[in-house]
Design an enzyme around this catalytic site. Structure first.
Site, PDB file in Angstrom:
ATOM      1  N   CYS A   1      12.001   4.170   1.815  1.00  0.00           N
ATOM      2  CA  CYS A   1      11.347   4.880   2.922  1.00  0.00           C
ATOM      3  C   CYS A   1      11.941   6.287   3.027  1.00  0.00           C
ATOM      4  O   CYS A   1      12.928   6.515   3.741  1.00  0.00           O
ATOM      5  CB  CYS A   1      11.525   4.123   4.231  1.00  0.00           C
TER       6      CYS A   1
ATOM      7  N   GLU B   1      -4.947  -0.639  19.115  1.00  0.00           N
ATOM      8  CA  GLU B   1      -4.868  -2.062  18.823  1.00  0.00           C
ATOM      9  C   GLU B   1      -4.216  -2.300  17.468  1.00  0.00           C
ATOM     10  O   GLU B   1      -3.451  -3.245  17.280  1.00  0.00           O
ATOM     11  CB  GLU B   1      -6.278  -2.673  18.847  1.00  0.00           C
TER      12      GLU B   1
END
Length: 440
Positions: free
Chosen positions: A95, A410
Site C-alpha cells: 500500500c 452505502e
C-alpha cells in the site's frame, strides 16, 4: 371542524418530518465539516481516507479518535517506532499510499532517515516484529503463543507486554486500513493517492477552507456550500494539497539544516520520495500470502470459536488493561460501524461480518452460515473476500453488479464493515496468543 383539523394534520405532520430530516442531514454535514476543520488545525491536512469516510461522520469521529490515540497520544512506544511499525504493516499489502503517509510522519517526529532505506536498516528490535507482522497480515490463524514468547523473552532486544500490545494494535489497524484504501477505489469517487491533483492541476480561486486559513475574501455563498458537493470536495482537496506542499517544503528545509546534509533540497526530496514509494523495501518473504483457511488440514489449524475467546468477554479487558483506554476506543469503532444508518438490513451486515471472520478461521456456533449464501451473491462474496484477505491483489477492484444501485455512502459502509471485521479478527488471534503466554 374536527374533520377539517384532521385533514390539516397530515400535511403538517409530513412537513414536520421533512424539516426534521433536513435538520438531521444538515447536522451530519456540519459534523463532517467540523471534523475536517479539526484535522486541518491539528495536522494541517485532511487525508484521502477521511474524505471517503466523511459520508459517515459518526463513524469517522470514532475512527479518527482511535487512530490519533494509537499514533500520537501517550503510550509505551516512541512516536518514530509507531510510524515505522505502520510502514511495515502497510508494506505487507504493497500500500504505497499508507507507506508514503507514515514515512512523512516518521521523519516529522524525528525518525532516523536511515531506517527508511529498508527493513534491514531498522534496529533489530523492530525487525523481530516482522514475523508476527506477516502472519497477522496474511494467515492470522498461524499466530501462536510461541511468537509472543520469542518477542517477550529476556534480553536487550525484548519487548514489554505493554509495548507488544500497542504494536499488535498498530499492525492490525494498518492491515485493515489497507483493505479500506484498496476497497474504496471501487466507488469511483476519486483515486486514493495522497493529495490528488485536479484534472488541470491548477488550484481554484477559493474554497470553503479559506476562512480557516485567513482568507476573508471568500463569497458567503461559497462558505455555505455543503461538504458533500463534488465541486466543493474538489476545491477542498486542491486547497489541502497546496497547504500540504507548502508545509512539507518548510519542514524539509528545517530537516536539511538540522542534519547539515551536503545535498540540495531537490536531492533530499527525491531520496525521501524513493524511500516512501517502495513498500518492497520493508517486506521480507514476499511470497508469504493468504491461503484458504478451509483447505488447511484440520489437525494443524483448529477453528477459532468465538464462544471460547471473544472480544467482549476476553479481548477487550486484556487490551484495555495493558494499553490503557484503547479497548474503549476500539469498541466504539465496532459499535459505530454496526449502528450506522443504512439501507442494508441488520441480517446482511451480520452476514458480511461473519463471512469475513469465517474465511479467516473464526466461527460463531450460534450463527446459521446458510444465511451468508442467501444474503450475499457470488460476486459480492468474491469482492468482500478479496478486499479482506488480499487487498493488494485488488488494486483496482471492479464493483460487483449487485452493488450498482447502491449510493457511494452505502458502498463505503460495506468497506467499513470489511475493515472493522478484519481488525477485530486479527486482534482476537493476537490477544488470544498473548493470553496463552500470560497463563502458561
Amino acid at each position: 371542524m374536527i374533520i377539517c383539523a384532521n385533514k390539516m394534520e397530515y400535511p403538517l405532520r409530513s412537513q414536520c418530518q421533512r424539516v426534521q430530516k433536513q435538520v438531521m442531514v444538515n447536522t451530519e454535514k456540519e459534523r463532517a465539516s467540523l471534523l475536517f476543520m479539526q484535522a486541518l488545525v491539528s495536522r494541517g491536512s485532511v487525508d484521502a481516507v477521511s474524505h471517503h469516510m466523511a459520508s459517515h461522520p459518526q463513524y469517522l469521529e470514532s475512527f479518527l479518535r482511535s487512530q490519533h490515540y494509537i499514533l500520537h497520544m501517550d503510550g509505551p512506544l516512541p512516536l518514530p517506532c509507531r510510524h515505522y511499525i505502520a510502514i511495515m504493516a502497510a508494506a505487507r499489502h504493497h500500500c504505497s499510499y499508507l507507506v508514503s503517509l507514515h514515512s512523512a510522519h516518521f521523519l516529522r517526529v524525528g525518525g532516523d532517515p536511515v531506517w527508511l532505506q529498508g527493513l534491514e536498516a531498522a534496529p533489530p528490535r523492530l525487525r523481530h516484529l516482522d514475523h508476527i507482522n506477516k502472519v497477522l497480515a496474511h494467515q492470522p490463524w498461524l499466530t501462536a503463543c510461541s511468537h509472543m514468547q520469542t518477542l517477550l523473552k529476556t534480553g536487550e532486544q525484548c519487548w514489554s507486554l505493554a509495548e507488544l500490545v500497542q504494536a499488535v494494535v498498530l499492525l492490525a489497524h494498518c492491515h485493515s486500513l489497507c483493505s479500506f484504501v484498496f476497497g474504496s477505489r471501487a466507488d469511483g469517487l476519486c483515486d486514493l493517492a495522497p493529495f490528488p491533483k485536479s484534472p488541470n492541476s491548477t488550484p481554484p480561486a477559493y474554497c470553503p477552507c479559506d476562512t480557516a486559513n485567513g482568507n476573508a475574501n471568500v463569497p458567503d455563498i461559497t462558505r455555505r456550500r455543503s461538504l458533500d458537493s463534488s465541486c466543493e470536495m474538489l476545491f477542498l482537496k486542491e486547497r489541502i494539497q497546496k497547504s500540504q506542499e507548502e508545509r512539507e517544503k518548510r519542514e524539509e528545509r528545517l530537516l536539511h539544516a538540522h542534519n547539515t546534509l551536503q545535498q540540495t533540497e531537490l536531492e533530499d526530496e527525491e531520496e525521501t520520495a524513493v524511500y516512501s514509494a517502495e513498500p518492497s523495501r520493508f517486506v521480507s518473504d514476499p511470497d508469504f500470502c493468504y491461503q484458504e483457511f478451509a483447505r488447511q488440514e484440520e489437525d494443524h489449524f483448529q477453528v477459532f470459536r468465538v464462544q471460547d475467546y471473544s472480544w467482549e468477554d476476553h479481548g477487550f479487558s486484556l487490551v484495555n488493561r495493558l494499553y490503557s483506554d484503547i479497548g474503549h476506543l476500539l469498541d466504539d469503532r465496532f459499535r459505530s460501524v454496526a449502528s450506522l444508518p443504512s439501507s442494508h438490513s441488520p441480517d446482511l451486515k451480520r452476514a458480511i461480518w461473519n463471512y469475513i471472520h469465517c474465511v479467516l478461521g473464526i466461527r460463531y456456533d450460534d450463527y446459521d452460515y446458510g444465511e451468508v449464501n442467501q444474503l450475499l451473491k457470488g460476486d459480492m462474496k468474491l469482492y468482500i473476500k478479496a478486499v479482506a484477505c488480499f487487498p493488494d491483489d485488488t488494486k483496482a477492484p471492479v464493483c460487483p453488479l449487485p452493488w450498482a444501485p447502491l449510493k457511494p455512502s452505502e458502498r463505503i459502509h460495506v468497506n467499513l464493515l470489511i475493515m472493522e471485521a478484519r481488525l477485530q479478527a486479527e486482534l482476537l488471534y493476537a490477544l488470544r496468543a498473548i493470553t496463552q503466554y500470560m497463563i502458561a
